[in-house]
Design an enzyme around this catalytic site. Sequence first.
Site, PDB file in Angstrom:
ATOM      1  N   HIS A 272      -0.620   3.664  -1.663  1.00 15.98           N
ATOM      2  CA  HIS A 272      -0.463   3.013  -0.362  1.00 15.98           C
ATOM      3  C   HIS A 272      -0.004   4.055   0.635  1.00 15.98           C
ATOM      4  O   HIS A 272       0.764   4.947   0.288  1.00 15.98           O
ATOM      5  CB  HIS A 272       0.578   1.884  -0.460  1.00 15.98           C
ATOM      6  CG  HIS A 272       0.513   0.923   0.672  1.00 15.98           C
ATOM      7  ND1 HIS A 272       1.136   1.173   1.871  1.00 15.98           N
ATOM      8  CD2 HIS A 272      -0.126  -0.260   0.805  1.00 15.98           C
ATOM      9  CE1 HIS A 272       0.894   0.166   2.683  1.00 15.98           C
ATOM     10  NE2 HIS A 272       0.126  -0.712   2.070  1.00 15.98           N
TER      11      HIS A 272
ATOM     12  N   ASP B  72      -2.845  -5.538  -3.799  1.00 18.96           N
ATOM     13  CA  ASP B  72      -4.209  -5.888  -4.196  1.00 18.96           C
ATOM     14  C   ASP B  72      -4.471  -5.760  -5.680  1.00 18.96           C
ATOM     15  O   ASP B  72      -5.494  -6.220  -6.176  1.00 18.96           O
ATOM     16  CB  ASP B  72      -5.205  -4.993  -3.456  1.00 18.96           C
ATOM     17  CG  ASP B  72      -5.195  -5.294  -1.990  1.00 18.96           C
ATOM     18  OD1 ASP B  72      -5.109  -6.471  -1.651  1.00 18.96           O
ATOM     19  OD2 ASP B  72      -5.265  -4.354  -1.188  1.00 18.96           O
TER      20      ASP B  72
END
Length: 428
Positions: free
Chosen positions: A306, A363
Amino acid sequence: MGDNQAILKADGKDITMPVRSGTIGPDVIDIRKMYGESGMFTYDPGFTSTASCDSAITYIDGDEGVLLHRGYPIGQLAEHSSFMEVSYLLLNGELPSTPELSDFSRTISRHTMLHEQLMQFYRGFRRDAHPMAIMCGVVGALSAFYHDSTDIADPTHRKISSHRLIAKMPTIAAAAYKYSIGQPFLYPDNSLSYTGNFLRMTFGVPAEPYEVHPAVEKAMDRIFILHADHEQNASTSTVRLAGSSGANPFACIAAGIACLWGPAHGGANEAALNMLQEIGTPDRIPHYIERAKDKNDPFRLMGFGHRVYKNYDPRATVMQKTVREVFDALKVTDPVFEVAMRLEEMALNDPYFIEKKLFPNVDFYSGVILSAIGFPTTMFTALFALARTVGWVAQWNEMISDPGQKIGRPRQLYTGSAERDYLAIDKR
Ligand code: ACO
């Protein structure tokens, strides 16, 4: 740097710039006067060191794995709150009282229907169109139908358009799904919760009553909470940039949807589930981990890494717990969950992922749950867009209400040809 100012030495000159502090988080150097004083721009493609605005909505500490909405930790909101309550919080800054929440929920439920003419739009799409392609088109088209809420200078218009967007998104997303499978659209049922209504419009059929499964409703609501806002991510920044020119909110949210579609952003949960299914069995995991580490192979572990979190994404923690709850409630056994758990464990113990601080993001597990609930992978990003709409709308409102707001206009380092004369075609 000191005494709330930073000094830049450039071209033999000292340029002093104010340093501003937020409530929490890193200070920022206010470089707005820098170009005027130095004749130089700053260079930061991807905004890795640049704050683009003031915001009081969401705070992230990526090193510590912290995510706060209006100060409240995401874990607490996911555990104790509801998506409607979180939506109120994001929009208004405070948690609602009981009457405020029921007022807000009622207002949202009164905007769930779509203009009948807008429903005709769907028939213009191919049946195999990606739901995000339909969402971009239909949400953008809202501005052609709701002229009475597009005056961005009018706070009442802004409020109504915000409510409309939040309320209509489930109807739009469910219709995109229904269209793709050739089933009739279902009108909203306002006696149900926001999330229950969405599930019914998606999985119900007019021929039979639909019973909302309480565990699925709870899980879905929680997934919406986890995706509701994430400060200045790519799609939110897109919404703000589009809105900075004065574009109407429906057009701005359509721009956000377009940005969210990409596999490095909202498309990652679809990509993560596809990857887990491709891996198929735990014995194949080492091969994929090797591929992810190989610089000559473009493959990445989807759902890992991320831009901001260099620690466990706090949303992934809640998501992992929710997978178990949904699997237990629906009595699902799916080998991809086992693959996901083993992959996470192996990656978190691998020096490559440790050194680069790559952890599962939201996710990684969301696709596993959504698939267990019955959504096809193509719907995953559409669900993300549905939930993120409240964040986009809250951020857009914050920007429009800021008296210091300016059109967003980045500069560049030009690397093309210097000025040259036009050559006639026979001389080239
Ligand atoms: N698998 C393998 N290696 C990775 C991964 C991954 N998933 N993510 C990053 N890396 C490596 C990169 O190759 C790079 O290595 P290098 O320094 O040797 O070149 C290093 O880690 C840093 O990666 P960047 O791409 O520079 O980091 P950035 O902050 O720009 O990217 C991103 C973040 C786009 C999320 C990236 O981690 C990624 O592509 N992940 C997979 C896609 C994904 O899951 N996206 C969802 C994001 S969450 C969301 O949108 C809700």
